[in-house]
Design a protein around this motif. Structure first.
Motif, short mmCIF file in Angstrom:
data_model
loop_
_atom_site.label_atom_id
_atom_site.label_comp_id
_atom_site.label_asym_id
_atom_site.label_seq_id
_atom_site.Cartn_x
_atom_site.Cartn_y
_atom_site.Cartn_z
N SER A 21 -10.56 0.82 -2.60
CA SER A 21 -9.57 -0.08 -3.19
C SER A 21 -9.48 -1.42 -2.47
O SER A 21 -9.15 -2.45 -3.08
N LEU A 43 -2.84 3.71 -2.96
CA LEU A 43 -3.13 2.66 -3.94
C LEU A 43 -2.46 1.39 -3.46
O LEU A 43 -1.49 1.41 -2.70
N TYR A 44 -3.01 0.26 -3.91
CA TYR A 44 -2.37 -1.03 -3.68
C TYR A 44 -1.59 -1.40 -4.92
O TYR A 44 -2.09 -1.29 -6.05
N HIS A 74 -11.79 0.56 -9.05
CA HIS A 74 -13.03 0.11 -8.41
C HIS A 74 -14.19 1.04 -8.72
O HIS A 74 -14.02 2.19 -9.12
N ARG A 123 0.88 -1.18 0.00
CA ARG A 123 0.00 0.00 0.00
C ARG A 123 0.91 1.22 0.00
O ARG A 123 1.76 1.38 0.88
N THR A 140 -5.70 9.13 -11.86
CA THR A 140 -5.33 7.85 -12.46
C THR A 140 -4.11 8.02 -13.36
O THR A 140 -3.23 7.14 -13.42
N ALA A 199 -4.10 -0.84 -7.86
CA ALA A 199 -5.51 -0.64 -7.51
C ALA A 199 -5.62 0.68 -6.75
O ALA A 199 -5.28 0.77 -5.57
N THR A 200 -6.10 1.70 -7.42
CA THR A 200 -6.15 3.05 -6.84
C THR A 200 -7.37 3.24 -5.95
O THR A 200 -8.37 2.54 -6.08
N GLU A 201 -7.27 4.22 -5.04
CA GLU A 201 -8.41 4.60 -4.18
C GLU A 201 -8.99 5.89 -4.74
O GLU A 201 -8.38 6.97 -4.62
#
Length: 342
Positions: A110, A82-83, A104, A69, A193, A146-148
């Protein structure tokens, strides 16, 4: 007097579409003009990018991959977690490997697509509409970011963070505030992004010329439109979103983050997604999707095929119409990504 619903439908249908695709215009000229108009309708992007200043928040060894993370700077004063999922065995060896940005939709952020509960613990129950697709992607051998998205998870207003409801988002108030200063939530999420893409390209594990993107629902908006405006993205999977505005968000109450002021004066959704051409585009659509139904998606696909034909790459747009609802389907899209990014 005609019903109000009929009046509003007629109003949307009669909008100018000044930048809609036309076979009479050279493809690249159309693309350049719509790109500029679309970016302006989104509220524009910063001319100078902030330093990313990445910070590692946690690192966990999982079965078949490592999960990090990380937090980066996107806009001045904004940080995004983000992951990053790194496979033990990338499908292209030796490293670097292809990567996919996983975006997501509405939910608890995320963590929902990486197999975690809202509190960060491992989830054992139903994965919901997202189906942990970021985990599926890393198990395909991709590096996955994998973004938040702004307004979800850790990126909510204090009143929502302390509500005790993990799925409660801050979309409406944040979107409203952005609209009041000439910005849009869609524009902010797309630009953030792009910053995640900037970060991916700094990682030694990633082949910077082979980065795709995949998103579901509101994440499909972000995935599709980021790919449309950033040519560094090699290909895109848009799940549960590709449609027309008239047949989707204008047929019911949707979250305010879906709305871009004046966009129908420029173009409809298929035109905007057509900016991805000639790069690869794959659509997922469930036959029981009640938000972005297959009728509108099939119309969008027909329009996209016309645009891709004009770009001399008709085979680069494909679709998976599956039995299901508003959800990730998966394997056909994963197989398509493997082919595109190999």
């Amino acid at each position: 007097m005609e019903p109000l619903e009929q009046y509003m439908k007629k109003l949307a249908g009669s909008a100018q579409r000044n930048s809609a695709f036309s076979k009479d215009m050279p493809f690249q000229q159309w693309r350049d003009e719509l790109t500029a108009a679309f970016t302006e309708r989104l509220g524009g992007f910063p001319e100078i990018a902030e330093e990313l200043q990445p910070v590692l928040l946690e690192r966990t060894v999982c079965s078949g991959y490592t999960r990090e993370r990380i937090e980066i700077t996107t806009y001045e004063g904004l940080r995004m977690p983000l992951y990053l999922l790194i496979p033990d065995q990338p499908f292209s060896t030796p490293a670097p490997a292809p990567a996919v940005l996983a975006i997501h939709g509405h939910g608890y952020g995320s963590r929902e697509i990486v197999g975690l509960n809202p509190d960060g613990s491992d989830r054992q129950g139903d994965p919901g509409l997202h189906k942990d697709f970021a985990v599926s992607l890393v198990k395909q051998g991709f590096v996955v970011a994998a973004t938040e998205l702004l307004g979800f998870g850790d990126r909510r207003l204090e009143e929502d963070l302390t509500s005790g409801e993990p799925g409660r988002n801050s979309c409406f108030r944040l979107s409203s505030a952005l609209l009041m200063v000439g910005k849009t939530m869609a524009g902010y999420r797309i630009y953030e992004t792009m910053r995640a893409l900037d970060y991916l390209q700094t990682r030694k594990e990633v082949e910077s010329e082979r980065i795709g993107i995949m998103g579901i629902s509101g994440g499909g908006l972000v995935a599709g439109f980021t790919a449309a405006l950033d040519e560094r993205i090699a290909c895109a999977v848009v799940s549960g979103y590709a449609n027309t505005f008239v047949d989707s968000i204008l047929t019911r109450n949707h979250c305010l983050d879906n709305y871009i002021p004046g966009i129908l004066l420029e173009a409809e959704m298929p035109d905007l997604l057509g900016l991805i051409a000639p790069r690869g585009l794959f659509l997922e659509s469930g036959d029981a999707d009640h938000l972005f139904g297959p009728r509108g998606t099939k119309f969008a696909l027909t329009q996209l095929q016309t645009i891709y034909r004009s770009a001399n790459h008709i085979g680069q747009v494909e679709a998976d119409f599956f039995t299901g609802g508003h959800e990730i389907h998966g394997e056909p899209a994963f197989a398509w990504l493997r082919k595109q990014l190999t």
